[in-house]
Motif scaffolding. Structure first.
Motif, PDB file in Angstrom:
ATOM      1  N   GLY A 127       0.841  -1.193   0.000  1.00 47.09           N
ATOM      2  CA  GLY A 127       0.000   0.000   0.000  1.00 47.09           C
ATOM      3  C   GLY A 127       0.869   1.234   0.000  1.00 47.09           C
ATOM      4  N   HIS A 284      -5.512   0.777  -0.130  1.00 47.84           N
ATOM      5  CA  HIS A 284      -5.637   1.829  -1.139  1.00 47.84           C
ATOM      6  C   HIS A 284      -6.184   3.093  -0.482  1.00 47.84           C
ATOM      7  N   LEU A 326       1.902   3.692  -8.684  1.00 46.08           N
ATOM      8  CA  LEU A 326       0.511   3.269  -8.875  1.00 46.08           C
ATOM      9  C   LEU A 326       0.285   2.678 -10.257  1.00 46.08           C
ATOM     10  N   ASP A 343      -8.074  -6.194  -1.926  1.00 44.89           N
ATOM     11  CA  ASP A 343      -7.865  -4.752  -1.944  1.00 44.89           C
ATOM     12  C   ASP A 343      -8.664  -4.141  -0.807  1.00 44.89           C
ATOM     13  N   TYR A 413      -5.909   5.564 -11.535  1.00 44.56           N
ATOM     14  CA  TYR A 413      -5.958   4.814 -10.272  1.00 44.56           C
ATOM     15  C   TYR A 413      -7.363   4.862  -9.678  1.00 44.56           C
ATOM     16  N   PHE A 417      -9.553   1.597  -8.630  1.00 47.92           N
ATOM     17  CA  PHE A 417      -9.849   1.352  -7.226  1.00 47.92           C
ATOM     18  C   PHE A 417     -10.693   2.503  -6.680  1.00 47.92           C
TER      19      PHE A 417
END
Length: 423
Positions: A127, A284, A326, A343, A413, A417
């Protein structure tokens, strides 16, 4: 879980980021010891490591680290903003990790059975920096069925002698003294990222031994090294980390490891290759929130190692570096299937940490016994957020970074996510 009412954390404003107040202690740190060189060659670093390791001189069959060291030293020489003390600190660190490599090679040579030790289904946490990984790894480390890496052990992984009954390991004492001196110069660091010798640490230190750790970037501005790093396969360095884990397990089990580092986020494929039975948990968080926190932490500690500080340049550097990290994460995420990976969104983690705990345990196939659950929940009660104060961040005012424009850079990104934007 019963919640304890806590007082509001003290707000910490760092008002001298760009032009720090130079105390005598800080000036001494910026200058460094008078009797130490501020520049070294590869041969000089290795010779000093051999001397510090008592004459051990076998760095292992794979000598590719020498090229990475040469790139590192050249990049440091090109970083004109480093203070003399900053350079000496980096070189001391480089010598230390080479001493560690010598000791790893020596103990494996004397005990070849170490390489037969199985590293069983390790649990990796990846992370962004400042995304909850330190909290998560220290929390899960309360489960003694998992082998975790303390800061002092990461710094000196080889135990040189048996300890007398009741004797404190001298590695613990050395680590505690080092970080106590660091925090004496930078008292607000405890509120941002305290470094306690007994706390659970990133396995970055193990990657340092193969000269492939991205943490050099926290201490210097080295674009040459970053380009070299991304242009080469990091899989062999994770294989070297596995060797170090085998040595550490030989010293003390169990053999199921709990490991964490932001660097793992950009090396998902390499980790899957070396540790195919691992579990991968990736946190994340909004990269803008990460930038606010990370630039403040690094900008504050730069007063030791940089002159001038230049906060805007620091923010630009890390915006580009986090974007690169990322993109690598997005590109490599499918190396891990849903049966071995998860995640974790930061806002969901903060809202219900117990649920995240259960999710991780289920994914890793670990039985969450009542005893272990009580240990884990006890950690949450003992370690609330902002325990040492709440640092106030100002990414636009202090670091000159336009947050709206930066968000556009990270759209790829956000599309992958669904992290929550933090205002």
């Amino acid at each position: 879980m019963n919640e304890t009412t806590l007082p509001e954390p003290q707000e910490i404003h760092i008002n001298d980021m760009a032009d720090p107040v130079i105390t005598p202690m800080l000036e001494a740190a910026r200058q460094g010891p008078d009797d130490r060189p501020a520049h070294m060659t590869v041969d000089e670093v290795l010779a000093q490591a051999v001397a510090n390791a008592g004459g051990l001189d076998d760095f292992g069959e794979d000598q590719s680290f020498r090229e990475r060291m040469a790139v590192t030293l050249q990049a440091w020489d090109e970083d004109e903003g480093l203070t003399r003390g900053g350079r000496i600190t980096l070189l001391d660190h480089l010598v230390r990790v080479m001493v560690n490599r010598l000791r790893i090679e020596d103990i494996v040579k004397r005990h070849p059975e170490i390489l037969d030790i199985e590293i069983d289904r390790p649990l990796f946490i990846a992370g962004l920096p400042r995304s909850g990984t330190t909290h998560l790894v220290n929390w899960l480390a309360r489960d003694e069925r998992l082998r975790s890496l303390t800061l002092w052990e990461a710094e000196e992984p080889v135990q040189l002698r048996d300890l007398a009954p009741g004797e404190v390991d001298p590695r613990i004492t050395r680590s505690a003294e080092l970080w106590s001196a660091f925090e004496a110069v930078l008292p607000h660091m405890a509120a941002m990222h305290g470094m306690d010798a007994a706390s659970i640490h990133e396995d970055n230190e193990l990657l340092y031994m193969d000269l492939n750790c991205y943490s050099w970037e926290f201490q210097s501005r080295i674009p040459r090294w970053i380009d070299y790093y991304f242009a080469h396969d990091r899989t062999p360095s994770y294989a070297y980390e596995k060797k170090v884990l085998q040595v550490l397990t030989w010293h003390r089990g169990p053999n199921r490891w709990l490991l964490k580092s932001p660097q793992h986020m950009e090396n998902l494929a390499a980790i899957k290759s070396v540790f195919p039975d691992a579990t991968m948990v990736i946190t994340h968080r909004d990269p803008i929130a990460v930038l606010r926190s990370l630039t403040t932490m690094l900008g504050y500690s730069d007063r030791i190692r940089r002159d001038p500080i230049d906060p805007p340049a620091l923010a630009r550097l890390w915006m580009e570096r986090i974007e690169r990290l990322l993109r690598a994460c997005v590109d490599q995420r499918d190396a891990w299937g849903p049966d071995q990976s998860a995640d974790i969104l930061f806002h969901e983690y903060m809202a219900d940490q117990e649920q995240v705990m259960r999710q991780v345990y289920d994914l890793a196939g670990l039985d969450l016994t009542p005893e272990v659950e009580a240990q884990l929940l006890g950690y949450l009660n003992e370690n609330p957020r902002n325990k040492h104060g709440k640092v106030i961040y100002d990414l636009e005012g202090v670091f000159g970074l336009n947050e709206a424009a930066a968000r556009e850079r990270f759209s790829f990104y956000y599309d992958r996510f669904p992290v929550r934007h933090e205002g």
